[in-house]
Design an enzyme around this catalytic site. Structure first.
Site, short mmCIF file in Angstrom:
data_model
loop_
_atom_site.label_atom_id
_atom_site.label_comp_id
_atom_site.label_asym_id
_atom_site.label_seq_id
_atom_site.Cartn_x
_atom_site.Cartn_y
_atom_site.Cartn_z
N GLY A 16 0.78 -1.24 0.00
CA GLY A 16 0.00 0.00 0.00
C GLY A 16 0.81 1.28 0.00
O GLY A 16 0.31 2.34 0.39
N ASN A 18 1.74 2.98 -2.59
CA ASN A 18 1.12 3.92 -3.55
C ASN A 18 -0.13 4.55 -2.96
O ASN A 18 -0.39 5.74 -3.20
CB ASN A 18 0.82 3.21 -4.87
CG ASN A 18 2.05 3.15 -5.75
OD1 ASN A 18 2.52 4.18 -6.25
ND2 ASN A 18 2.61 1.96 -5.93
N ILE A 96 -6.28 -10.19 -12.12
CA ILE A 96 -6.71 -9.68 -13.43
C ILE A 96 -8.21 -9.39 -13.33
O ILE A 96 -8.97 -10.21 -12.81
CB ILE A 96 -6.40 -10.72 -14.53
CG1 ILE A 96 -4.86 -10.83 -14.65
CG2 ILE A 96 -7.04 -10.34 -15.85
CD1 ILE A 96 -4.38 -11.84 -15.64
N LEU A 97 -8.59 -8.21 -13.77
CA LEU A 97 -10.00 -7.82 -13.65
C LEU A 97 -10.85 -8.46 -14.75
O LEU A 97 -10.39 -8.64 -15.88
CB LEU A 97 -10.13 -6.31 -13.73
CG LEU A 97 -9.56 -5.54 -12.52
CD1 LEU A 97 -9.61 -4.04 -12.78
CD2 LEU A 97 -10.32 -5.89 -11.24
N ASN A 111 -4.13 2.14 -13.64
CA ASN A 111 -3.20 1.21 -12.98
C ASN A 111 -1.80 1.79 -13.01
O ASN A 111 -1.46 2.54 -13.93
CB ASN A 111 -3.21 -0.12 -13.76
CG ASN A 111 -2.26 -1.15 -13.18
OD1 ASN A 111 -2.21 -1.36 -11.96
ND2 ASN A 111 -1.48 -1.80 -14.03
N HIS A 113 2.13 0.48 -13.18
CA HIS A 113 2.92 -0.73 -13.44
C HIS A 113 4.41 -0.36 -13.41
O HIS A 113 4.80 0.66 -13.98
CB HIS A 113 2.53 -1.30 -14.82
CG HIS A 113 3.23 -2.59 -15.13
ND1 HIS A 113 2.88 -3.78 -14.54
CD2 HIS A 113 4.27 -2.87 -15.96
CE1 HIS A 113 3.68 -4.74 -14.99
NE2 HIS A 113 4.53 -4.22 -15.85
#
Ligand code: GRF
Length: 215
Positions: A16, A18, A96-97, A111, A113
């Site tokens: 967490g 970010n 993965i959504l 997102n 990455h």
């Protein structure tokens, strides 16, 4: 021009940091937003402790509680809707959504990455992969989420030069510092309605523009 405070839903599975960077930017007055809910799939994630310490509601839906990933992610979707979220931020979310989830927040789902996409997409150890590949410039990317993993339109990127004595860990640490800078910056651009998705390109408008429901 007054910018409406954006309601953020943050999805996280781990540390967490970010989420912490987003909260710090809000507290410094740099981000016209509030974290409305933090949701995820791993009850033990330190990200939830950060959220609770701030009084932010936490919603956990583990994969084991549901028959299918679609049902589990529907529970997360319901929570995001219940909290009237404007933008969903994936900040270290490790699933993965489903297409259903992505469609529900189309162009309102971003997102971060830890690579310069499209290099090293779709992996949970992009920093180590970049080092092993021998790249001289690593980095990170904030992008809109589409049905293909890590392939949506790019909002911001930051480059991180690789040093001769780098290990995967210290390279990841320097990349993370940049994530903590560009993720809040991308959210701010979204809040100011300055992002225009045109096919693969995201144009960044020079001036904030009013949201559709604002004059
Ligand atoms: C970050 O490196 C992010 O790029 C990746 O997962 C990590 C999450 O870190 N998707 P944290 O949980 O925000 O500290």
């Amino acid at each position: 021009m007054a910018v409406r405070r954006l309601r953020l839903g943050v999805l996280a599975s781990g540390r967490g940091s970010n989420l912490g960077a987003i909260c710090a930017a809000i507290d410094r007055g740099e981000l016209p937003a509030e974290v409305a809910v933090v949701a995820g799939n791993r009850p033990e994630a330190p990200a939830f402790e950060r959220a609770r310490a701030r009084g932010v509601p936490v919603v956990v839906a583990t994969r084991a509680e549901y028959k299918t990933r679609a049902e589990q992610q529907r529970a997360l979707l319901t929570a995001l809707r219940r909290h009237s979220v404007d933008l969903v931020v994936l900040a270290g979310f490790d699933q993965i959504l489903t297409d259903e989830f992505i469609a529900a927040f189309r162009d309102r789902l971003i997102n971060v990455h830890p690579s310069l996409l499209p290099a090293f997409a779709g992996t949970l150890h992009a920093q180590a992969d970049a080092l092993a590949h021998g790249v001289k410039i690593a980095g990170c990317t904030v992008h809109f989420v589409t049905e293909t993993v890590d392939a949506g339109p790019i909002i911001l990127q930051a480059a991180v030069p690789v040093q001769e004595d780098d290990t995967a860990e210290n390279l990841a640490d320097r990349i993370l510092e940049q994530e903590h800078r560009i993720l809040p910056a991308a959210i701010r651009l979204f809040a100011e309605n300055r992002l225009r998705v045109e096919g693969r390109r995201v144009r960044i408008l020079a001036e904030p523009s009013p949201a559709p429901d604002e004059d």
